[in-house]
Write a protein that holds these residues in place. Structure first.
Motif, mmCIF file in Angstrom:
data_model
loop_
_atom_site.group_PDB
_atom_site.id
_atom_site.type_symbol
_atom_site.label_atom_id
_atom_site.label_comp_id
_atom_site.label_asym_id
_atom_site.label_seq_id
_atom_site.Cartn_x
_atom_site.Cartn_y
_atom_site.Cartn_z
ATOM 1 N N TYR A 229 0.831 -1.204 0.000
ATOM 2 C CA TYR A 229 0.000 0.000 0.000
ATOM 3 C C TYR A 229 0.865 1.253 0.000
ATOM 4 O O TYR A 229 0.542 2.237 -0.673
ATOM 5 C CB TYR A 229 -0.923 0.009 1.224
ATOM 6 N N ASP A 230 1.952 1.224 0.745
ATOM 7 C CA ASP A 230 2.877 2.369 0.749
ATOM 8 C C ASP A 230 3.388 2.645 -0.663
ATOM 9 O O ASP A 230 3.457 3.797 -1.100
ATOM 10 C CB ASP A 230 4.067 2.084 1.672
ATOM 11 N N ALA A 231 3.742 1.560 -1.375
ATOM 12 C CA ALA A 231 4.265 1.708 -2.738
ATOM 13 C C ALA A 231 3.210 2.277 -3.675
ATOM 14 O O ALA A 231 3.520 3.047 -4.583
ATOM 15 C CB ALA A 231 4.757 0.351 -3.252
ATOM 16 N N VAL A 232 1.950 1.905 -3.457
ATOM 17 C CA VAL A 232 0.861 2.450 -4.274
ATOM 18 C C VAL A 232 0.689 3.939 -3.986
ATOM 19 O O VAL A 232 0.578 4.762 -4.911
ATOM 20 C CB VAL A 232 -0.458 1.694 -3.994
ATOM 21 N N LEU A 233 0.699 4.299 -2.708
ATOM 22 C CA LEU A 233 0.464 5.689 -2.326
ATOM 23 C C LEU A 233 1.578 6.611 -2.798
ATOM 24 O O LEU A 233 1.340 7.800 -3.072
ATOM 25 C CB LEU A 233 0.284 5.781 -0.806
ATOM 26 N N VAL A 234 2.779 6.090 -2.917
ATOM 27 C CA VAL A 234 3.889 6.876 -3.451
ATOM 28 C C VAL A 234 3.565 7.377 -4.850
ATOM 29 O O VAL A 234 3.927 8.494 -5.238
ATOM 30 C CB VAL A 234 5.198 6.042 -3.463
ATOM 31 N N GLN A 235 2.831 6.559 -5.613
ATOM 32 C CA GLN A 235 2.474 6.945 -6.979
ATOM 33 C C GLN A 235 1.527 8.149 -7.005
ATOM 34 O O GLN A 235 1.379 8.815 -8.032
ATOM 35 C CB GLN A 235 1.835 5.757 -7.716
ATOM 36 N N TYR A 236 0.875 8.402 -5.863
ATOM 37 C CA TYR A 236 -0.013 9.566 -5.745
ATOM 38 C C TYR A 236 0.678 10.721 -5.012
ATOM 39 O O TYR A 236 0.058 11.764 -4.779
ATOM 40 C CB TYR A 236 -1.283 9.180 -4.979
ATOM 41 N N GLY A 237 1.926 10.513 -4.613
ATOM 42 C CA GLY A 237 2.633 11.549 -3.872
ATOM 43 C C GLY A 237 2.147 11.679 -2.443
ATOM 44 O O GLY A 237 2.204 12.776 -1.858
ATOM 45 N N LEU A 238 1.645 10.569 -1.874
ATOM 46 C CA LEU A 238 1.096 10.594 -0.520
ATOM 47 C C LEU A 238 1.974 9.797 0.442
ATOM 48 O O LEU A 238 2.548 8.774 0.073
ATOM 49 C CB LEU A 238 -0.321 10.015 -0.514
ATOM 50 N N ARG A 239 2.022 10.258 1.691
ATOM 51 C CA ARG A 239 2.756 9.547 2.729
ATOM 52 C C ARG A 239 1.757 9.106 3.804
ATOM 53 O O ARG A 239 1.161 9.952 4.477
ATOM 54 C CB ARG A 239 3.828 10.440 3.338
ATOM 55 N N PRO A 240 1.529 7.800 3.962
ATOM 56 C CA PRO A 240 0.531 7.332 4.930
ATOM 57 C C PRO A 240 0.985 7.529 6.377
ATOM 58 O O PRO A 240 2.152 7.365 6.706
ATOM 59 C CB PRO A 240 0.394 5.850 4.592
ATOM 60 N N VAL A 241 0.024 7.879 7.223
ATOM 61 C CA VAL A 241 0.264 8.007 8.658
ATOM 62 C C VAL A 241 -0.341 6.812 9.393
ATOM 63 O O VAL A 241 0.259 6.246 10.302
ATOM 64 C CB VAL A 241 -0.355 9.323 9.200
ATOM 65 N N ARG A 242 -1.520 6.418 8.952
ATOM 66 C CA ARG A 242 -2.219 5.276 9.561
ATOM 67 C C ARG A 242 -3.158 4.671 8.542
ATOM 68 O O ARG A 242 -3.666 5.367 7.657
ATOM 69 C CB ARG A 242 -2.996 5.743 10.794
ATOM 70 N N MET A 243 -3.398 3.355 8.644
ATOM 71 C CA MET A 243 -4.311 2.679 7.721
ATOM 72 C C MET A 243 -5.284 1.804 8.510
ATOM 73 O O MET A 243 -4.918 1.215 9.523
ATOM 74 C CB MET A 243 -3.555 1.805 6.718
ATOM 75 N N GLU A 244 -6.525 1.703 7.999
ATOM 76 C CA GLU A 244 -7.549 0.850 8.601
ATOM 77 C C GLU A 244 -8.232 0.056 7.490
ATOM 78 O O GLU A 244 -8.711 0.649 6.518
ATOM 79 C CB GLU A 244 -8.594 1.688 9.339
ATOM 80 N N PRO B 149 -15.388 11.084 -7.707
ATOM 81 C CA PRO B 149 -14.197 11.179 -8.577
ATOM 82 C C PRO B 149 -13.023 10.359 -8.057
ATOM 83 O O PRO B 149 -12.865 10.167 -6.844
ATOM 84 C CB PRO B 149 -13.882 12.671 -8.566
ATOM 85 N N LEU B 150 -12.195 9.878 -8.981
ATOM 86 C CA LEU B 150 -10.963 9.188 -8.628
ATOM 87 C C LEU B 150 -9.814 10.188 -8.595
ATOM 88 O O LEU B 150 -9.798 11.150 -9.360
ATOM 89 C CB LEU B 150 -10.637 8.096 -9.649
ATOM 90 N N CYS B 151 -8.860 9.932 -7.711
ATOM 91 C CA CYS B 151 -7.646 10.745 -7.680
ATOM 92 C C CYS B 151 -6.690 10.262 -8.773
ATOM 93 O O CYS B 151 -6.596 9.054 -9.024
ATOM 94 C CB CYS B 151 -6.970 10.619 -6.317
ATOM 95 N N LEU B 152 -6.006 11.168 -9.414
ATOM 96 C CA LEU B 152 -5.048 10.803 -10.453
ATOM 97 C C LEU B 152 -3.667 10.584 -9.843
ATOM 98 O O LEU B 152 -3.275 11.256 -8.889
ATOM 99 C CB LEU B 152 -4.959 11.904 -11.509
ATOM 100 N N THR B 153 -2.938 9.633 -10.409
ATOM 101 C CA THR B 153 -1.566 9.412 -9.987
ATOM 102 C C THR B 153 -0.691 10.559 -10.506
ATOM 103 O O THR B 153 -1.155 11.416 -11.270
ATOM 104 C CB THR B 153 -1.018 8.078 -10.528
ATOM 105 N N ARG B 154 0.573 10.554 -10.116
ATOM 106 C CA ARG B 154 1.491 11.580 -10.606
ATOM 107 C C ARG B 154 1.634 11.531 -12.122
ATOM 108 O O ARG B 154 1.959 12.538 -12.760
ATOM 109 C CB ARG B 154 2.863 11.374 -9.959
ATOM 110 N N ARG B 155 1.376 10.368 -12.693
ATOM 111 C CA ARG B 155 1.448 10.218 -14.143
ATOM 112 C C ARG B 155 0.105 10.481 -14.817
ATOM 113 O O ARG B 155 -0.094 10.139 -15.978
ATOM 114 C CB ARG B 155 1.951 8.809 -14.499
ATOM 115 N N ARG B 156 -0.839 11.043 -14.056
ATOM 116 C CA ARG B 156 -2.166 11.400 -14.577
ATOM 117 C C ARG B 156 -2.969 10.187 -14.999
ATOM 118 O O ARG B 156 -3.751 10.216 -15.939
ATOM 119 C CB ARG B 156 -2.058 12.378 -15.767
#
Length: 343
Positions: free
Chosen positions: A8-23, A65-72
């Protein structure tokens, strides 16, 4: 779990996000990040991704709406699996007081946006009716064989006694379903037309977060009734006896998208179909006597029966509503009485 979190961390990197907590929330993951709270959801196949993408085209503003990755891109690829990301919405605090009425109104509006008519041949209608009739006859045969054996025994177990108690009600439901399906086929022979729309595929209250619909992975072209039937089948088995709002739900739906006589016959046929009973019987028969927990099997059977009676109440309400409408229409069309002067 650690490996899953790393993915999940690797997926979120593609959106430029840094996770703090997951449920974990069902199939989705609620992710708290440095830029807000999001829902991350894995997809099982490219077909599901295609369904989500097409839903964005057909559903438009009704789709969250869906969020776009850094690559759109709409989807992130990690470890051979596709994911999508959306802003997290807590529906509980935003659901209207009349949640069920709003659900049916918005479901009808969703269908109305893409509904159109297609041609259907007599052969196609006959083939579908035969398929359903054969399916129901197989289920009836299972019931009849079991009941005959149970009634011949010196002593019936609690589960067997319950089956015998429900038998005639279930058989009447199959007869009603077949009769309604015959009406549908005859209507279709005359019109040779059927309506389809882009359906959600898994319509239920938890997937409607006003003003959005979520979880479009099973969306496809089908009769609008597909969503209606699926929603009602799901909710009648997850609640106690139906409240008035569920009985009136179809009235709300038809204010936005009225149904034809043929569509009503098809709807009532599929709603009336007794579901789940045969699976209960077969599981009971498959278990050895030493493995049978009568209380658990009886409880499972009673849950099916409760859903069955909920659905029966709903169908009877709709049938009586239609009969009352027909009487009103007949009265309105009657010629005025002869008021000629007899003097």
């Amino acid at each position: 779990m650690a490996a899953q979190s790393d993915r999940y961390d690797a997926v979120l990197v593609q959106y430029g996000l840094r996770p703090v907590r997951m449920e974990q929330r069902g199939k989705a993951v609620k992710v708290y990040t440095n830029r807000g709270v999001f829902a991350l959801k894995p997809l099982e196949s490219e077909q599901e991704a295609a369904a989500v993408w097409q839903s964005l085209q057909h559903g438009g503003p009704r789709c969250l709406p869906l969020c776009l990755t850094r690559r759109r891109s709409l989807f992130a690829l990690e470890g051979g699996r596709l994911y999508y990301l959306q802003a997290w919405h807590d529906g509980e605090s935003k659901v209207e007081k009349d949640a069920v009425a709003a659900f049916f109104r918005e479901l009808a509006r969703l269908h109305r946006a893409t509904v159109h008519t297609i041609e259907v041949s007599e052969e196609e209608a006959a083939a579908y009716r035969k398929q359903k009739k054969d399916e129901w006859q197989r289920a009836r045969t299972v019931w009849e064989e079991r009941i005959e054996r149970y009634e011949a025994a010196w002593y019936m177990s609690p589960f067997q006694l319950q089956c015998c108690t429900y038998f005639y009600e279930v058989m009447r439901a199959y007869s009603f379903a077949e009769e309604r399906l015959e009406v549908w086929e005859e209507t279709l022979k005359e019109t040779k037309q059927w309506r389809i729309a882009w359906v959600h595929g898994k319509a239920r209250l938890s997937h409607y977060i006003p003003p959005y619909w979520i979880s479009w992975e099973r969306a496809h072209w089908n009769s609008p009734l597909f969503d209606v039937i699926a929603a009602l089948r799901f909710h009648v088995r997850t609640m106690p006896p139906l409240g008035r709002e569920w009985l009136e739900g179809m009235g709300e739906y038809e204010k936005e998208l009225p149904l034809s006589d043929g569509e009503r016959a098809f709807l009532y046929s599929h709603l009336a179909e007794p579901r789940g009973f045969v699976r209960c019987l077969e599981r009971y028969e498959a278990a050895s006597r030493n493995e049978r927990n009568e209380r658990e099997y009886v409880a499972a059977l009673q849950r099916r029966y409760l859903a069955f009676k909920n659905m029966e109440a709903l169908v009877m309400h709709l049938v009586q509503r239609d009969a009352a409408r027909q009487q009103e229409e007949a009265a309105d069309n009657e010629p005025p009485a002869d008021e000629s002067n007899n003097g």
